[in-house]
Design a protein around this motif. Structure first.
Motif, PDB file in Angstrom:
ATOM      1  N   ALA A  67      96.006 -22.578  51.348  1.00  0.00           N
ATOM      2  CA  ALA A  67      97.303 -22.227  51.254  1.00  0.00           C
ATOM      3  C   ALA A  67      97.810 -21.231  52.507  1.00  0.00           C
ATOM      4  CB  ALA A  67      97.693 -21.651  49.990  1.00  0.00           C
ATOM      5  N   HIS A  84      91.723 -28.013  50.885  1.00  0.00           N
ATOM      6  CA  HIS A  84      92.626 -29.256  50.729  1.00  0.00           C
ATOM      7  C   HIS A  84      91.864 -30.400  50.476  1.00  0.00           C
ATOM      8  CE1 HIS A  84      96.256 -27.790  52.185  1.00  0.00           C
ATOM      9  NE2 HIS A  84      95.923 -27.160  53.347  1.00  0.00           N
ATOM     10  N   ARG A 135      95.747 -23.070  45.409  1.00  0.00           N
ATOM     11  CA  ARG A 135      96.376 -23.671  46.472  1.00  0.00           C
ATOM     12  C   ARG A 135      97.867 -23.621  45.936  1.00  0.00           C
ATOM     13  NH1 ARG A 135      96.655 -29.645  48.549  1.00  0.00           N
ATOM     14  NH2 ARG A 135      97.594 -29.690  46.696  1.00  0.00           N
ATOM     15  N   ASN A 136      98.186 -24.135  44.991  1.00  0.00           N
ATOM     16  CA  ASN A 136      99.509 -24.452  44.734  1.00  0.00           C
ATOM     17  C   ASN A 136     100.350 -22.970  44.358  1.00  0.00           C
ATOM     18  OD1 ASN A 136      99.232 -27.068  45.091  1.00  0.00           O
ATOM     19  ND2 ASN A 136      99.522 -27.575  42.930  1.00  0.00           N
ATOM     20  N   ALA A 139     101.245 -21.210  47.431  1.00  0.00           N
ATOM     21  CA  ALA A 139     102.331 -21.909  47.976  1.00  0.00           C
ATOM     22  C   ALA A 139     103.467 -21.452  47.185  1.00  0.00           C
ATOM     23  CB  ALA A 139     102.106 -23.331  48.021  1.00  0.00           C
ATOM     24  N   ALA A 142     104.560 -17.914  48.130  1.00  0.00           N
ATOM     25  CA  ALA A 142     105.156 -17.944  49.458  1.00  0.00           C
ATOM     26  C   ALA A 142     106.849 -17.916  49.828  1.00  0.00           C
ATOM     27  CB  ALA A 142     104.353 -18.827  50.425  1.00  0.00           C
ATOM     28  N   ASP A 143     107.260 -18.366  48.934  1.00  0.00           N
ATOM     29  CA  ASP A 143     108.689 -18.676  48.862  1.00  0.00           C
ATOM     30  C   ASP A 143     109.048 -17.293  48.377  1.00  0.00           C
ATOM     31  OD1 ASP A 143     108.597 -21.069  49.823  1.00  0.00           O
ATOM     32  OD2 ASP A 143     108.833 -22.082  47.844  1.00  0.00           O
TER      33      ASP A 143
ATOM     34  N   ARG B 274     110.811 -24.908  41.725  1.00  0.00           N
ATOM     35  CA  ARG B 274     110.235 -24.702  42.959  1.00  0.00           C
ATOM     36  C   ARG B 274     109.081 -25.802  43.079  1.00  0.00           C
ATOM     37  NH1 ARG B 274     108.193 -18.608  41.769  1.00  0.00           N
ATOM     38  NH2 ARG B 274     109.935 -17.558  42.775  1.00  0.00           N
ATOM     39  N   GLY B 276     105.506 -27.293  44.644  1.00  0.00           N
ATOM     40  CA  GLY B 276     104.285 -26.919  44.908  1.00  0.00           C
ATOM     41  C   GLY B 276     103.879 -27.428  46.280  1.00  0.00           C
ATOM     42  N   ALA B 277     102.500 -27.453  46.631  1.00  0.00           N
ATOM     43  CA  ALA B 277     102.073 -27.709  47.704  1.00  0.00           C
ATOM     44  C   ALA B 277     102.206 -29.497  47.880  1.00  0.00           C
ATOM     45  CB  ALA B 277     100.688 -27.583  47.927  1.00  0.00           C
TER      46      ALA B 277
END
Lengths: 248, 278
Positions: A67, A84, A135-136, A139, A142-143, B274, B276-277
């Motif tokens: 991420a 990933h 990872r999620n 992520a 990150a916002d 929101r 996610g990836a």
């Protein structure tokens, strides 16, 4: 924090009493059934904890690296790509399926060293799942507005993520110890049966094949207590990293 | 604009959701993989007719394709039951409010924390159920987690500006629910309940692997992927495991990926949702 942990542990008392009551109501000889179920529990606990530690220990750093923004040193970039890849296959290899494939490919149970082989096969699922979750989680962080603030004060994106978002992402991942641990527990049942390990899962399936409902209920109760403990452990660990979770 | 009735410019929520789903690469790939598995199951009679006495890996592959319909029908019916139970449970908790609502959600949370995938094993060992009863057990075992998610969706929508505005305009509680909340909640609820499908398929696979599931009838009658896995581990070789193992793995991955796509689609419909990836 201590109060939160104690409150969470106190929440276990009623379900555990209900499970014990279930065993007393169903098993003709509750003491014998409980002894057989609890006798195998330490091995199941060891297997599940080992798999969780290996899976989260390797999967979470890989997921967090995935991420991170592009660039950085080569090892981190490689970790990110691996993260990933693992996240992409998450959900496709449940623990019981990995165990079945391993047993068949090894040419039968006798051909493989039992406990290490079971742990290595079971670790695939939490490795991929924890990489995806990490990872999620990063992520999503990150916002956040606080990252924008950190960057506006001169911190580069990578440093801001590492310092401010990573602990919160780790807390979100640790909060999933319960559901992921429960999935590992079900894989461990299959592993114990197929590898002939004398754990609580093997006791459960053996009792079910023998029509012994009392022992099966005792084994299910023991496994349920382990799953509940994993849930409480996960939520307490998450609350340790993210104080906002202590109000939940 | 609260974003709950499409994008606020006359576009239906379903169209907005489809746009959001297509933005998820994994979701689109998952949909393709699931379609491929279903096509394989439909083509099984053609494949077995062309080669009536296949041996080895070909025979195992044909058996696994033959089990596609039984596995997906069993999984689908159990997942529908799980979704209905989850909607009643979670929706009831969201509508009840007061003290009862949180208690119902707590109960679902505690139930979800238990190793419920072992419940079908108990049913298989102690009740020797037929397919229908087994599907009911699978559905009930898969219901608590979607119930918590469904409660989250409905509770958020009932607290939204749209519901408050409709309430202030004099609409009754039932009208707010039927005309405003439920149409906006359809895709998020679908995303919340979707996880039941891979869950029941995995449960069936585990039960079949330890010979406590359905489909262990004579001559492979009504065989499912789980029962084929159990037979392969008990006495077959890698070739016997390849078909059901691969199909189950691809299906579980595809369903998970579609779930991620649906979650992304739902996030485009809910204000502040929101993503996610990718």
């Amino acid at each position: 924090m201590l109060r939160f942990a104690l409150r969470r542990c106190a929440g276990l008392v009623l379900p555990l009493l209900l499970l014990a009551g279930l065993v007393l109501a169903i098993a003709p000889d509750p003491a014998d059934a409980a002894a057989r179920a609890l006798g195998g529990l330490p091995r199941t606990v060891g297997l599940v904890v080992l798999v969780l530690a290996l899976g989260y220990g390797a999967g979470v750093p890989l997921g967090l690296a995935a991420a991170m923004p592009a660039g950085g040193p080569l090892p981190l970039r490689l970790m990110g790509r691996l993260g990933h890849g693992l996240a992409a296959v998450s959900g496709g290899v449940p623990g019981f399926l990995a165990v079945a494939v391993g047993v068949v490919l090894a040419g039968g149970v006798e051909a493989a060293p039992r406990m290490p082989a079971a742990a290595l096969l079971l670790v695939l699922a939490p490795l991929a799942e924890s990489a995806r979750l990490a990872r999620n989680a990063l992520a999503v962080q990150a916002d956040s507005g606080f990252l924008l603030t950190a960057r506006s004060r001169g911190l580069d994106e990578r440093a801001a993520l590492a310092r401010y978002a990573r602990p919160l992402a780790l807390a979100a991942v640790l909060a999933t110890l319960g559901p992921v641990g429960t999935a590992i527990l079900c894989g461990a049942v299959a592993a114990e049966v197929l590898f002939g390990l004398p754990g609580a899962g093997a006791v459960l399936v053996g009792a079910l094949h023998g029509g012994d409902g009392g022992t099966a209920t005792a084994a299910l109760s023991a496994l349920s207590a382990l799953a509940l403990a994993l849930h409480v452990g996960g939520s307490v660990a998450a609350a340790g990293l993210d104080p906002r979770r202590r109000t939940l | 604009m609260d974003g709950l009735a499409g994008d606020g410019f006359g576009v239906s929520p379903w169209r907005v959701a489809w746009r959001g789903f297509r933005a998820s690469r994994a979701g689109v790939h998952g949909l393709g993989a699931l379609a491929a598995v279903c096509c394989g199951g439909l083509l099984e009679p053609v494949l077995s007719a062309g080669n009536p006495t296949p041996g080895g890996a070909a025979k195992a592959a044909v058996a696994a394709l033959d089990a596609v319909a039984a596995s997906l029908l069993l999984g689908g019916s159990a997942a529908v039951l799980a979704a209905v139970v989850a909607l009643v449970w979670g929706g009831g908790a969201a509508l009840a409010g007061g003290r009862a609502g949180p208690r119902l959600v707590t109960l679902a949370g505690v139930a979800g924390a238990l190793p419920l995938p072992l419940l079908p094993l108990m049913a298989g060992g102690l009740l020797d159920p037929d397919l229908g009863l087994f599907a009911v057990v699978l559905g009930l075992a898969a219901a608590p987690a979607p119930a918590v998610a469904a409660h989250g969706v409905l509770a958020a929508l009932l607290r939204s500006d749209m519901a408050t505005a409709a309430d202030a305009a004099g609409l009754t509680r039932g009208a707010v629910l039927l005309r405003r909340v439920l149409p906006a909640a359809a895709v998020p609820l679908l995303a919340a309940c979707w996880s039941a499908l891979p869950r029941v398929l995995a449960m069936e696979g585990l039960a079949g692997l330890v010979h406590l599931g359905p489909g262990h009838g004579p001559a492979g009658e009504g065989a499912t992927w789980g029962s084929l896995l159990g037979d392969a581990v008990a006495g077959g070789g890698p070739a016997d495991l390849l078909g059901p193992g691969l199909l189950l793995a691809v299906t579980l991955w595809a369903l998970g990926a579609i779930g991620d796509g649906l979650a992304q689609a739902a996030a485009t419909l809910i204000p502040g949702g929101r993503r996610g990836a990718p």
